[in-house]
Design a protein around this motif. Structure first.
Motif, mmCIF file in Angstrom:
data_model
loop_
_atom_site.group_PDB
_atom_site.id
_atom_site.type_symbol
_atom_site.label_atom_id
_atom_site.label_comp_id
_atom_site.label_asym_id
_atom_site.label_seq_id
_atom_site.Cartn_x
_atom_site.Cartn_y
_atom_site.Cartn_z
ATOM 1 N N ALA A 75 0.674 -1.086 0.108
ATOM 2 C CA ALA A 75 0.169 -0.201 0.067
ATOM 3 C C ALA A 75 0.970 1.433 0.023
ATOM 4 O O ALA A 75 1.707 1.435 1.055
ATOM 5 C CB ALA A 75 -0.818 0.150 1.089
ATOM 6 N N THR A 76 0.650 2.098 -0.813
ATOM 7 C CA THR A 76 1.833 3.263 -1.102
ATOM 8 C C THR A 76 0.821 4.551 -0.869
ATOM 9 O O THR A 76 1.612 5.263 -0.224
ATOM 10 C CB THR A 76 2.419 3.506 -2.463
ATOM 11 N N GLU A 77 -0.313 4.864 -1.353
ATOM 12 C CA GLU A 77 -1.040 6.055 -1.310
ATOM 13 C C GLU A 77 -2.537 5.899 -1.620
ATOM 14 O O GLU A 77 -3.028 4.775 -2.290
ATOM 15 C CB GLU A 77 -0.491 7.121 -1.958
ATOM 16 N N LEU A 78 -3.286 6.626 -1.019
ATOM 17 C CA LEU A 78 -4.611 7.099 -1.436
ATOM 18 C C LEU A 78 -4.896 8.074 -2.347
ATOM 19 O O LEU A 78 -4.298 9.188 -2.256
ATOM 20 C CB LEU A 78 -5.413 7.245 -0.211
ATOM 21 N N LYS A 79 -5.696 8.090 -3.384
ATOM 22 C CA LYS A 79 -5.949 9.392 -4.131
ATOM 23 C C LYS A 79 -7.276 9.399 -4.711
ATOM 24 O O LYS A 79 -8.010 8.232 -4.558
ATOM 25 C CB LYS A 79 -5.170 8.769 -5.661
ATOM 26 N N PHE A 80 -7.659 10.739 -4.838
ATOM 27 C CA PHE A 80 -9.081 10.916 -5.049
ATOM 28 C C PHE A 80 -8.905 11.610 -6.479
ATOM 29 O O PHE A 80 -8.226 12.718 -6.732
ATOM 30 C CB PHE A 80 -9.544 11.818 -4.019
ATOM 31 N N THR A 81 -9.688 11.021 -7.621
ATOM 32 C CA THR A 81 -9.508 11.485 -8.885
ATOM 33 C C THR A 81 -10.978 11.504 -9.508
ATOM 34 O O THR A 81 -11.534 10.415 -9.518
ATOM 35 C CB THR A 81 -8.634 10.659 -9.798
ATOM 36 N N LYS A 82 -11.413 12.694 -9.937
ATOM 37 C CA LYS A 82 -12.710 12.747 -10.632
ATOM 38 C C LYS A 82 -14.178 11.870 -9.721
ATOM 39 O O LYS A 82 -14.826 11.087 -10.304
ATOM 40 C CB LYS A 82 -12.809 12.115 -11.943
ATOM 41 N N GLY A 83 -13.891 12.291 -8.494
ATOM 42 C CA GLY A 83 -14.996 12.047 -7.715
ATOM 43 C C GLY A 83 -14.998 10.404 -7.349
ATOM 44 O O GLY A 83 -15.612 9.625 -6.677
ATOM 45 N N VAL A 84 -13.723 9.675 -7.407
ATOM 46 C CA VAL A 84 -13.536 8.331 -7.046
ATOM 47 C C VAL A 84 -12.274 8.214 -6.383
ATOM 48 O O VAL A 84 -11.191 8.900 -6.863
ATOM 49 C CB VAL A 84 -13.504 7.371 -8.385
ATOM 50 N N GLU A 85 -12.266 7.453 -5.464
ATOM 51 C CA GLU A 85 -10.998 7.228 -4.453
ATOM 52 C C GLU A 85 -10.312 5.815 -4.811
ATOM 53 O O GLU A 85 -11.133 4.883 -5.037
ATOM 54 C CB GLU A 85 -11.377 7.219 -2.940
ATOM 55 N N TYR A 86 -8.852 5.981 -4.721
ATOM 56 C CA TYR A 86 -8.384 4.703 -5.127
ATOM 57 C C TYR A 86 -7.145 4.660 -4.143
ATOM 58 O O TYR A 86 -6.688 5.631 -3.597
ATOM 59 C CB TYR A 86 -7.557 4.993 -6.704
ATOM 60 N N LEU A 87 -6.724 3.094 -4.050
ATOM 61 C CA LEU A 87 -5.714 2.750 -3.256
ATOM 62 C C LEU A 87 -4.565 2.539 -4.367
ATOM 63 O O LEU A 87 -5.044 1.729 -5.263
ATOM 64 C CB LEU A 87 -6.045 1.455 -2.474
ATOM 65 N N ILE A 88 -3.466 3.023 -4.119
ATOM 66 C CA ILE A 88 -2.446 2.618 -5.205
ATOM 67 C C ILE A 88 -1.697 1.695 -4.414
ATOM 68 O O ILE A 88 -1.058 1.668 -3.455
ATOM 69 C CB ILE A 88 -1.406 3.802 -5.481
ATOM 70 N N VAL A 89 -1.271 0.511 -5.091
ATOM 71 C CA VAL A 89 -0.669 -0.515 -4.659
ATOM 72 C C VAL A 89 0.416 -0.686 -5.573
ATOM 73 O O VAL A 89 0.324 -0.918 -6.806
ATOM 74 C CB VAL A 89 -1.757 -1.833 -4.542
ATOM 75 N N GLN A 147 2.847 -3.810 -6.915
ATOM 76 C CA GLN A 147 3.061 -5.057 -7.205
ATOM 77 C C GLN A 147 4.024 -5.311 -8.069
ATOM 78 O O GLN A 147 4.019 -5.125 -9.435
ATOM 79 C CB GLN A 147 1.517 -5.488 -7.700
ATOM 80 N N ALA A 148 5.105 -5.866 -7.504
ATOM 81 C CA ALA A 148 6.276 -6.133 -8.179
ATOM 82 C C ALA A 148 6.737 -5.054 -9.004
ATOM 83 O O ALA A 148 7.165 -5.243 -10.141
ATOM 84 C CB ALA A 148 6.055 -7.596 -8.934
ATOM 85 N N GLY A 149 6.696 -3.770 -8.384
ATOM 86 C CA GLY A 149 7.219 -2.767 -8.991
ATOM 87 C C GLY A 149 6.465 -1.920 -10.117
ATOM 88 O O GLY A 149 6.731 -0.814 -10.553
ATOM 89 N N SER A 150 5.265 -2.445 -10.040
ATOM 90 C CA SER A 150 4.064 -1.792 -10.944
ATOM 91 C C SER A 150 3.182 -1.005 -10.127
ATOM 92 O O SER A 150 2.802 -1.957 -9.080
ATOM 93 C CB SER A 150 3.335 -2.705 -12.042
ATOM 94 N N ALA A 151 2.612 0.108 -10.436
ATOM 95 C CA ALA A 151 1.729 0.734 -9.611
ATOM 96 C C ALA A 151 0.344 0.418 -10.079
ATOM 97 O O ALA A 151 -0.092 0.210 -11.225
ATOM 98 C CB ALA A 151 1.634 2.274 -9.694
ATOM 99 N N LEU A 152 -0.502 -0.028 -9.378
ATOM 100 C CA LEU A 152 -1.907 -0.659 -9.589
ATOM 101 C C LEU A 152 -2.987 0.409 -8.693
ATOM 102 O O LEU A 152 -2.770 0.467 -7.568
ATOM 103 C CB LEU A 152 -2.026 -2.165 -9.177
#
Length: 85
Positions: A40-54, A56-61
């Motif tokens: 778990a790296t960060e939480l983002k809020f974009t265009k009214g939607v919240e995301y968890l940035i994970v 995974q093996a060097g790729s941001a999901l």
């Protein structure tokens, strides 16, 4: 799955914030049944939607919070994500 974003319970959100602050490796299960692990790296809020940035093996999901069924880590236990009313 409904495309309209539905926010999650505040306590569950705070657990995700804690996970991001400490870069916990979370075991995640999505509402569609998919399971995986990631940092778990960060939480983002974009265009009214919240995301968890994970990381995974060097790729941001980016995972929509309302698509997460549960997540777990030894420090926070298993959290089953509740959607807000």
């Amino acid at each position: 799955m409904n495309d309209e974003y539905q926010s999650i319970n505040c306590d569950d959100y705070e657990s995700l914030e804690l996970a991001c602050q400490h870069n916990y490796i979370l075991k995640l299960e999505l509402r569609d049944g998919e399971k995986f692990e990631g940092i778990a790296t960060e939480l983002k809020f974009t265009k009214g939607v919240e995301y968890l940035i994970v990381d995974q093996a060097g790729s941001a999901l980016s995972l929509r919070l309302d698509h997460i069924l549960s997540f777990s880590h030894p420090e926070i236990g298993t959290v089953v994500v509740s959607l807000s009313d």
